[in-house]
Design a protein around this motif. Sequence first.
Motif, PDB file in Angstrom:
ATOM      1  N   VAL A  34       2.601  11.619  -0.964  1.00 43.99           N
ATOM      2  CA  VAL A  34       1.996  12.867  -0.500  1.00 43.99           C
ATOM      3  C   VAL A  34       2.476  14.033  -1.373  1.00 43.99           C
ATOM      4  CG1 VAL A  34       1.857  14.479   1.431  1.00 43.99           C
ATOM      5  CG2 VAL A  34       1.786  12.015   1.858  1.00 43.99           C
ATOM      6  N   GLY A  35       1.545  14.843  -1.800  1.00 53.59           N
ATOM      7  CA  GLY A  35       1.833  15.951  -2.703  1.00 53.59           C
ATOM      8  C   GLY A  35       1.353  15.663  -4.107  1.00 53.59           C
ATOM      9  N   ASP A  36       1.214  14.359  -4.431  1.00 50.62           N
ATOM     10  CA  ASP A  36       0.776  13.967  -5.772  1.00 50.62           C
ATOM     11  C   ASP A  36      -0.559  13.220  -5.757  1.00 50.62           C
ATOM     12  OD1 ASP A  36       3.125  14.971  -7.007  1.00 50.62           O
ATOM     13  OD2 ASP A  36       4.220  13.160  -6.413  1.00 50.62           O
ATOM     14  N   ILE A  37      -1.189  13.125  -4.595  1.00 48.57           N
ATOM     15  CA  ILE A  37      -2.439  12.362  -4.470  1.00 48.57           C
ATOM     16  C   ILE A  37      -3.616  13.271  -4.813  1.00 48.57           C
ATOM     17  CG2 ILE A  37      -3.808  10.893  -2.959  1.00 48.57           C
ATOM     18  CD1 ILE A  37      -1.276  10.786  -1.121  1.00 48.57           C
ATOM     19  N   ILE A  88      -8.445  10.816  -2.329  1.00 50.54           N
ATOM     20  CA  ILE A  88      -8.441  10.982  -0.873  1.00 50.54           C
ATOM     21  C   ILE A  88      -9.868  10.916  -0.328  1.00 50.54           C
ATOM     22  CG2 ILE A  88      -7.963  12.579   1.033  1.00 50.54           C
ATOM     23  CD1 ILE A  88      -5.643  13.680  -0.727  1.00 50.54           C
ATOM     24  N   GLN A  89     -10.742  11.714  -0.922  1.00 49.25           N
ATOM     25  CA  GLN A  89     -12.122  11.771  -0.448  1.00 49.25           C
ATOM     26  C   GLN A  89     -12.837  10.440  -0.624  1.00 49.25           C
ATOM     27  OE1 GLN A  89     -13.713  15.142  -2.576  1.00 49.25           O
ATOM     28  NE2 GLN A  89     -12.288  16.563  -1.592  1.00 49.25           N
ATOM     29  N   GLY A  90     -12.567   9.757  -1.750  1.00 54.67           N
ATOM     30  CA  GLY A  90     -13.220   8.475  -1.997  1.00 54.67           C
ATOM     31  C   GLY A  90     -12.836   7.422  -0.974  1.00 54.67           C
ATOM     32  N   MET A  91     -11.546   7.313  -0.670  1.00 48.78           N
ATOM     33  CA  MET A  91     -11.109   6.305   0.298  1.00 48.78           C
ATOM     34  C   MET A  91     -11.636   6.593   1.694  1.00 48.78           C
ATOM     35  SD  MET A  91      -7.216   5.177  -0.786  1.00 48.78           S
ATOM     36  CE  MET A  91      -6.657   6.618  -1.700  1.00 48.78           C
ATOM     37  N   PHE A  92     -11.598   7.850   2.110  1.00 48.02           N
ATOM     38  CA  PHE A  92     -12.123   8.180   3.442  1.00 48.02           C
ATOM     39  C   PHE A  92     -13.637   7.994   3.496  1.00 48.02           C
ATOM     40  CE2 PHE A  92      -8.039   9.946   4.669  1.00 48.02           C
ATOM     41  CZ  PHE A  92      -8.025   9.715   6.038  1.00 48.02           C
ATOM     42  N   ALA A  93     -14.324   8.355   2.413  1.00 49.15           N
ATOM     43  CA  ALA A  93     -15.789   8.244   2.399  1.00 49.15           C
ATOM     44  C   ALA A  93     -16.250   6.802   2.569  1.00 49.15           C
ATOM     45  CB  ALA A  93     -16.344   8.834   1.102  1.00 49.15           C
ATOM     46  N   PRO A 138       2.227   2.171   9.019  1.00 48.83           N
ATOM     47  CA  PRO A 138       2.197   2.938   7.775  1.00 48.83           C
ATOM     48  C   PRO A 138       3.337   2.526   6.857  1.00 48.83           C
ATOM     49  CG  PRO A 138       2.963   4.309   9.585  1.00 48.83           C
ATOM     50  CD  PRO A 138       2.633   2.977  10.171  1.00 48.83           C
ATOM     51  N   TYR A 139       3.181   2.770   5.572  1.00 54.21           N
ATOM     52  CA  TYR A 139       4.252   2.468   4.628  1.00 54.21           C
ATOM     53  C   TYR A 139       4.206   3.462   3.472  1.00 54.21           C
ATOM     54  CZ  TYR A 139       0.319  -0.001   2.418  1.00 54.21           C
ATOM     55  OH  TYR A 139      -0.906  -0.318   1.888  1.00 54.21           O
ATOM     56  N   ALA A 140       5.334   3.662   2.811  1.00 55.11           N
ATOM     57  CA  ALA A 140       5.420   4.599   1.695  1.00 55.11           C
ATOM     58  C   ALA A 140       4.511   4.150   0.557  1.00 55.11           C
ATOM     59  CB  ALA A 140       6.865   4.692   1.203  1.00 55.11           C
ATOM     60  N   GLY A 141       3.847   5.106  -0.053  1.00 54.27           N
ATOM     61  CA  GLY A 141       2.945   4.790  -1.156  1.00 54.27           C
ATOM     62  C   GLY A 141       1.553   4.403  -0.692  1.00 54.27           C
ATOM     63  N   GLY A 142       1.307   4.511   0.608  1.00 53.64           N
ATOM     64  CA  GLY A 142      -0.012   4.134   1.122  1.00 53.64           C
ATOM     65  C   GLY A 142      -0.510   5.104   2.173  1.00 53.64           C
TER      66      GLY A 142
END
Length: 270
Positions: A113-116, A121-126, A162-166
Amino acid sequence: MALFNATRLLGKTVLVTGASSGIGAATAILFARGGANVILIARRAEALKAVSDACTTAHQESGLVQGGKFASVQLDVSDKAQVASLWDKVPQELRNVDVLVNNAGYVLGVEHVGDISDEDIQGMFATNVLGLIAMTQLLVKDFKARKSGHVINLGSIAGREPYAGGSIYTATKHAVRAFTGSMLRELVNTPIRVTEIQPGMVETEFSIVRFRGDTGAASKVYEGLQPLTAGDVAEEIVWAASRPPHVNIAEVLIFPVNQASATSNYRGGK
């Protein structure tokens, strides 16, 4: 294969999104082998044709008379206009779908988070969330009218832990789990079935996409253990779809034997 050649699948029409590779392709082929008709949806037309041909071969090898009708539709589930025009691209004889398999989805990157990037973000949610919802909305209306149907959503262990990096991927899969759970409760007064399949570590193109084409980094994810295959997950999907009409498999959590959670695994057994 006798388990999947049960009469409950014969002549049924199944729509599979993300059918050009991995779990989607394996699922489409297994349904074809079980005597179902299959609508295959994906963005990559050439890859889709290869899977459609494999479906034809699987059906022929099964020796079954029922089923055997296949339609390939090049479509991006994240595009609302394309989803809305789906039926214009599907033959009339296949428009009464019995089972929807929402498999399309992906993960990109391991940034924190902060570097994404906003694009990732939009592509994965879409695709993972909005595309799945759009396809479900379209099909459930018809299921309600016909008082029959089955929605099978591909979730993940990432939708439970949840896990770090995902952060973004796990957020999308938590959304899928919440959406599926709400739909299950909303449809409890109907004959429509709702299932979520939640795989753990599965070795497909999935990790290659995540690491942006770096096959070396992708292979390290599974180093030292035997992961699930696309076919392993496909068997659970088809099994859930082939239960008696009064039986609903609400959730299936699937791990390789050396995995116990999103981050707990044993890598000395392979």
